[in-house]
Design a protein around this motif. Structure first.
Motif, PDB file in Angstrom:
ATOM      1  N   LEU A 139      -3.499  -0.316   1.136  1.00 48.57           N
ATOM      2  CA  LEU A 139      -4.366  -1.492   1.207  1.00 48.57           C
ATOM      3  C   LEU A 139      -3.594  -2.797   1.132  1.00 48.57           C
ATOM      4  O   LEU A 139      -4.182  -3.864   1.222  1.00 48.57           O
ATOM      5  CB  LEU A 139      -5.393  -1.444   0.063  1.00 48.57           C
ATOM      6  CG  LEU A 139      -6.419  -0.323   0.145  1.00 48.57           C
ATOM      7  CD1 LEU A 139      -7.377  -0.427  -1.013  1.00 48.57           C
ATOM      8  CD2 LEU A 139      -7.160  -0.356   1.461  1.00 48.57           C
ATOM      9  N   GLY A 140      -2.288  -2.723   0.963  1.00 43.71           N
ATOM     10  CA  GLY A 140      -1.513  -3.949   0.925  1.00 43.71           C
ATOM     11  C   GLY A 140      -1.374  -4.492  -0.484  1.00 43.71           C
ATOM     12  O   GLY A 140      -1.516  -3.783  -1.463  1.00 43.71           O
ATOM     13  N   GLN A 141      -1.125  -5.807  -0.573  1.00 43.80           N
ATOM     14  CA  GLN A 141      -0.694  -6.393  -1.831  1.00 43.80           C
ATOM     15  C   GLN A 141      -1.824  -6.845  -2.743  1.00 43.80           C
ATOM     16  O   GLN A 141      -1.694  -6.813  -3.948  1.00 43.80           O
ATOM     17  CB  GLN A 141       0.215  -7.593  -1.527  1.00 43.80           C
ATOM     18  CG  GLN A 141       1.420  -7.248  -0.659  1.00 43.80           C
ATOM     19  CD  GLN A 141       2.307  -6.206  -1.296  1.00 43.80           C
ATOM     20  OE1 GLN A 141       2.465  -6.185  -2.509  1.00 43.80           O
ATOM     21  NE2 GLN A 141       2.873  -5.321  -0.514  1.00 43.80           N
ATOM     22  N   TRP A 142      -2.941  -7.324  -2.188  1.00 43.12           N
ATOM     23  CA  TRP A 142      -3.999  -7.937  -2.999  1.00 43.12           C
ATOM     24  C   TRP A 142      -5.281  -7.130  -2.895  1.00 43.12           C
ATOM     25  O   TRP A 142      -5.798  -6.910  -1.804  1.00 43.12           O
ATOM     26  CB  TRP A 142      -4.251  -9.373  -2.545  1.00 43.12           C
ATOM     27  CG  TRP A 142      -3.055 -10.254  -2.687  1.00 43.12           C
ATOM     28  CD1 TRP A 142      -2.180 -10.616  -1.709  1.00 43.12           C
ATOM     29  CD2 TRP A 142      -2.592 -10.880  -3.887  1.00 43.12           C
ATOM     30  NE1 TRP A 142      -1.203 -11.428  -2.222  1.00 43.12           N
ATOM     31  CE2 TRP A 142      -1.425 -11.614  -3.555  1.00 43.12           C
ATOM     32  CE3 TRP A 142      -3.045 -10.906  -5.210  1.00 43.12           C
ATOM     33  CZ2 TRP A 142      -0.720 -12.346  -4.495  1.00 43.12           C
ATOM     34  CZ3 TRP A 142      -2.340 -11.638  -6.139  1.00 43.12           C
ATOM     35  CH2 TRP A 142      -1.199 -12.354  -5.780  1.00 43.12           C
ATOM     36  N   ILE A 143      -5.825  -6.695  -4.051  1.00 41.56           N
ATOM     37  CA  ILE A 143      -7.032  -5.888  -4.106  1.00 41.56           C
ATOM     38  C   ILE A 143      -8.129  -6.674  -4.831  1.00 41.56           C
ATOM     39  O   ILE A 143      -7.902  -7.205  -5.916  1.00 41.56           O
ATOM     40  CB  ILE A 143      -6.788  -4.557  -4.852  1.00 41.56           C
ATOM     41  CG1 ILE A 143      -5.561  -3.832  -4.281  1.00 41.56           C
ATOM     42  CG2 ILE A 143      -8.031  -3.671  -4.778  1.00 41.56           C
ATOM     43  CD1 ILE A 143      -5.677  -3.460  -2.828  1.00 41.56           C
ATOM     44  N   GLU A 149      -1.009  -9.179   3.058  1.00 43.54           N
ATOM     45  CA  GLU A 149       0.227  -9.935   2.904  1.00 43.54           C
ATOM     46  C   GLU A 149       0.522 -10.236   1.438  1.00 43.54           C
ATOM     47  O   GLU A 149      -0.369 -10.559   0.666  1.00 43.54           O
ATOM     48  CB  GLU A 149       0.157 -11.264   3.668  1.00 43.54           C
ATOM     49  CG  GLU A 149      -0.060 -11.127   5.164  1.00 43.54           C
ATOM     50  CD  GLU A 149      -1.536 -11.053   5.522  1.00 43.54           C
ATOM     51  OE1 GLU A 149      -2.373 -11.030   4.589  1.00 43.54           O
ATOM     52  OE2 GLU A 149      -1.846 -10.999   6.720  1.00 43.54           O
ATOM     53  N   ASP A 150       1.805 -10.135   1.059  1.00 41.85           N
ATOM     54  CA  ASP A 150       2.199 -10.466  -0.312  1.00 41.85           C
ATOM     55  C   ASP A 150       1.980 -11.952  -0.580  1.00 41.85           C
ATOM     56  O   ASP A 150       1.532 -12.356  -1.645  1.00 41.85           O
ATOM     57  CB  ASP A 150       3.672 -10.100  -0.540  1.00 41.85           C
ATOM     58  CG  ASP A 150       4.047 -10.195  -2.009  1.00 41.85           C
ATOM     59  OD1 ASP A 150       3.130 -10.114  -2.847  1.00 41.85           O
ATOM     60  OD2 ASP A 150       5.236 -10.351  -2.313  1.00 41.85           O
ATOM     61  N   SER A 186     -13.219 -15.545  -5.642  1.00 40.26           N
ATOM     62  CA  SER A 186     -12.912 -14.112  -5.750  1.00 40.26           C
ATOM     63  C   SER A 186     -11.513 -13.940  -6.323  1.00 40.26           C
ATOM     64  O   SER A 186     -10.564 -14.587  -5.864  1.00 40.26           O
ATOM     65  CB  SER A 186     -12.982 -13.436  -4.378  1.00 40.26           C
ATOM     66  OG  SER A 186     -14.280 -13.546  -3.831  1.00 40.26           O
ATOM     67  N   SER A 187     -11.386 -13.073  -7.318  1.00 44.85           N
ATOM     68  CA  SER A 187     -10.078 -12.815  -7.920  1.00 44.85           C
ATOM     69  C   SER A 187      -9.515 -11.502  -7.390  1.00 44.85           C
ATOM     70  O   SER A 187     -10.253 -10.546  -7.130  1.00 44.85           O
ATOM     71  CB  SER A 187     -10.180 -12.783  -9.446  1.00 44.85           C
ATOM     72  OG  SER A 187     -11.046 -11.752  -9.868  1.00 44.85           O
ATOM     73  N   TYR A 188      -8.190 -11.478  -7.239  1.00 47.22           N
ATOM     74  CA  TYR A 188      -7.486 -10.330  -6.674  1.00 47.22           C
ATOM     75  C   TYR A 188      -6.335  -9.928  -7.595  1.00 47.22           C
ATOM     76  O   TYR A 188      -5.658 -10.778  -8.170  1.00 47.22           O
ATOM     77  CB  TYR A 188      -6.919 -10.672  -5.288  1.00 47.22           C
ATOM     78  CG  TYR A 188      -7.970 -10.858  -4.234  1.00 47.22           C
ATOM     79  CD1 TYR A 188      -8.249  -9.856  -3.309  1.00 47.22           C
ATOM     80  CD2 TYR A 188      -8.700 -12.033  -4.157  1.00 47.22           C
ATOM     81  CE1 TYR A 188      -9.222 -10.024  -2.338  1.00 47.22           C
ATOM     82  CE2 TYR A 188      -9.686 -12.212  -3.193  1.00 47.22           C
ATOM     83  CZ  TYR A 188      -9.937 -11.204  -2.282  1.00 47.22           C
ATOM     84  OH  TYR A 188     -10.912 -11.369  -1.326  1.00 47.22           O
ATOM     85  N   MET A 189      -6.119  -8.609  -7.674  1.00 48.12           N
ATOM     86  CA  MET A 189      -4.975  -8.075  -8.398  1.00 48.12           C
ATOM     87  C   MET A 189      -3.867  -7.762  -7.406  1.00 48.12           C
ATOM     88  O   MET A 189      -4.115  -7.189  -6.350  1.00 48.12           O
ATOM     89  CB  MET A 189      -5.361  -6.805  -9.149  1.00 48.12           C
ATOM     90  CG  MET A 189      -6.390  -7.005 -10.251  1.00 48.12           C
ATOM     91  SD  MET A 189      -5.774  -7.972 -11.643  1.00 48.12           S
ATOM     92  CE  MET A 189      -4.496  -6.881 -12.263  1.00 48.12           C
ATOM     93  N   ASN A 190      -2.633  -8.147  -7.762  1.00 45.56           N
ATOM     94  CA  ASN A 190      -1.482  -7.835  -6.930  1.00 45.56           C
ATOM     95  C   ASN A 190      -0.958  -6.451  -7.294  1.00 45.56           C
ATOM     96  O   ASN A 190      -0.707  -6.160  -8.464  1.00 45.56           O
ATOM     97  CB  ASN A 190      -0.391  -8.887  -7.141  1.00 45.56           C
ATOM     98  CG  ASN A 190       0.750  -8.744  -6.160  1.00 45.56           C
ATOM     99  OD1 ASN A 190       1.506  -7.779  -6.208  1.00 45.56           O
ATOM    100  ND2 ASN A 190       0.878  -9.703  -5.271  1.00 45.56           N
ATOM    101  N   THR A 191      -0.809  -5.580  -6.289  1.00 44.32           N
ATOM    102  CA  THR A 191      -0.419  -4.195  -6.547  1.00 44.32           C
ATOM    103  C   THR A 191       1.011  -4.053  -7.033  1.00 44.32           C
ATOM    104  O   THR A 191       1.381  -3.022  -7.586  1.00 44.32           O
ATOM    105  CB  THR A 191      -0.589  -3.338  -5.280  1.00 44.32           C
ATOM    106  OG1 THR A 191       0.190  -3.921  -4.215  1.00 44.32           O
ATOM    107  CG2 THR A 191      -2.051  -3.295  -4.851  1.00 44.32           C
ATOM    108  N   LYS A 192       1.834  -5.075  -6.837  1.00 43.20           N
ATOM    109  CA  LYS A 192       3.228  -5.006  -7.269  1.00 43.20           C
ATOM    110  C   LYS A 192       3.442  -5.656  -8.632  1.00 43.20           C
ATOM    111  O   LYS A 192       4.142  -5.126  -9.489  1.00 43.20           O
ATOM    112  CB  LYS A 192       4.139  -5.668  -6.229  1.00 43.20           C
ATOM    113  CG  LYS A 192       4.330  -4.859  -4.961  1.00 43.20           C
ATOM    114  CD  LYS A 192       5.365  -5.529  -4.061  1.00 43.20           C
ATOM    115  CE  LYS A 192       5.647  -4.687  -2.823  1.00 43.20           C
ATOM    116  NZ  LYS A 192       6.669  -5.317  -1.956  1.00 43.20           N
TER     117      LYS A 192
END
Length: 197
Positions: A31-35, A135-136, A88-94
């Motif tokens: 799903l990439g970087q931001w969830i 995208e990161d 909307s808030s997003y969590m970075n997977t890294k």
């Protein structure tokens, strides 16, 4: 109204009715970087207690956000502006960092705010709440942090343009929301108060 989960977000009438919302339901794969973590209805104020208003025109280059002291009516059919944002808030997977995007819903259309790569100005383009952003560093993503310890104001840094912060910029008699390059601490122009609706 606070949407604490993806299920609640998808079931909310305003989101469910609009085909332009780009929520995806398949969580399999990369799903990439931001969830997406959560979304909520908010308003924004600057240090002068002016309310932020989104004005997404038909042309992206003619869209903008400005601050005003005027009391605005609720969005209605035929509206060309609104002070009601969906943050909307997003969590970075890294890194596990939390960052945000800004959406508005006007006259049955969804728009999302972004930082223009050419002029570093803020504009709106058609688009709903994204369930993931690959995208990161993205023109849509802004890193939210406290303006000061224990304070009620936030500051927002562009993920695509490090060192550029959302700021209230004075042009003639109007304060526009823009991206401002900072070499030192964020000043009063970068103070933004977020109020849940």
């Amino acid at each position: 109204t606070l949407f604490r989960s993806l299920d609640a977000l998808e079931e909310h009438n305003d989101f469910k009715k609009d085909p332009n919302v780009t929520l995806k339901t398949d969580l399999a794969g990369d799903l990439g970087q931001w969830i997406l973590h959560e979304s909520k209805n908010v308003t924004f104020e600057n240090a002068l207690n002016e309310i932020l208003v989104a004005v997404p025109e038909k042309s992206e280059s003619d869209s903008w956000a400005e601050f005003t002291h005027q009391i605005l009516p609720p969005p209605h059919k035929g509206s060309s502006f609104t002070s009601q944002f969906i943050l909307s808030s997003y969590m970075n997977t890294k890194s596990n960092d939390v960052s945000v995007t800004f959406n508005v819903h006007i006259d049955a259309e969804w728009y999302i705010m972004y930082g223009n790569e050419k002029d570093k100005h803020l504009h709106f383009k058609k688009g709903g709440i994204q369930k993931h952003i690959p995208e990161d560093a993205s023109e849509l993503i802004f890193k939210q942090s406290n303006f000061s310890v224990g304070g009620s104001y936030s500051k927002f840094e562009s993920s695509l343009f490090p060192g550029y912060y959302l700021s209230s910029c004075n042009q003639e008699v109007t304060h526009y929301l823009n991206l401002n390059k900072l070499t030192g601490p964020v000043d009063e122009d970068g103070k933004i108060k977020v109020t849940d609706q």
